[in-house]
Design an enzyme around this catalytic site. Structure first.
Site, PDB file in Angstrom:
ATOM      1  CB  VAL A 130      -0.922   0.015   1.239  1.00 51.68           C
ATOM      2  CG1 VAL A 130      -1.799   1.268   1.242  1.00 51.68           C
ATOM      3  CG2 VAL A 130      -1.783  -1.246   1.289  1.00 51.68           C
ATOM      4  CD  GLU A 190       7.342  -8.737   1.667  1.00 52.02           C
ATOM      5  OE1 GLU A 190       8.265  -9.055   0.912  1.00 52.02           O
ATOM      6  OE2 GLU A 190       6.775  -7.616   1.605  1.00 52.02           O
TER       7      GLU A 190
END
Length: 134
Positions: free
Chosen positions: A44, A56
């Protein structure tokens, strides 16, 4: 479908949801916990670049929010022809919740490209066990 194929498909599905208007480089991650549950995350981005988050990190946050604390294995999927391994910060994040022999599968749209252990990606790492004597 194998557990690795399930993780690959989960990473691929969440990669499509990434918010990457600046780099246009979408990343998806899928974690299988030691209990067999799957958690996903995507990158994002943010106009203020350091404020964005990695796939992750999102998957780890989802795992912790889901009440789990041990990564069994993880698939990280990026775009392009070059391996999209976890960045240094994410390697350390993974280290917090994984064993040195935890498998990290690096994928592209066609499938798994390469598998590493955490110890291969982050040798001589610092982790919770370093603080055990405190």
């Amino acid at each position: 479908m194998s557990s690795l194929e399930t993780l690959f498909q989960a990473a691929k599905a969440v990669q499509a949801k990434a918010y990457a208007p600046y780099s246009r480089f979408r990343v998806g991650a899928a974690i299988a916990t030691s209990e067999g549950r799957v958690f996903t995350g995507c990158n994002v981005e943010n106009a203020a670049y350091p404020v964005g988050s990695c796939a992750e990190a999102g998957a780890i946050s989802a795992m912790v929010a889901g009440g789990e604390s041990r990564i069994g294995e993880i698939v990280v999927m990026g775009e392009g022809d070059i391996l999209c391994t976890p960045c240094g910060g994410c390697r350390q994040r993974i280290r917090e919740f994984a064993a040195p022999d935890t498998r990290i599968h690096v994928a592209g749209p066609e499938g798994i490209r390469r598998t590493f252990t955490l110890d291969e990606l982050l040798p001589f790492s610092f982790g919770p066990d370093n603080l055990a004597d405190r």
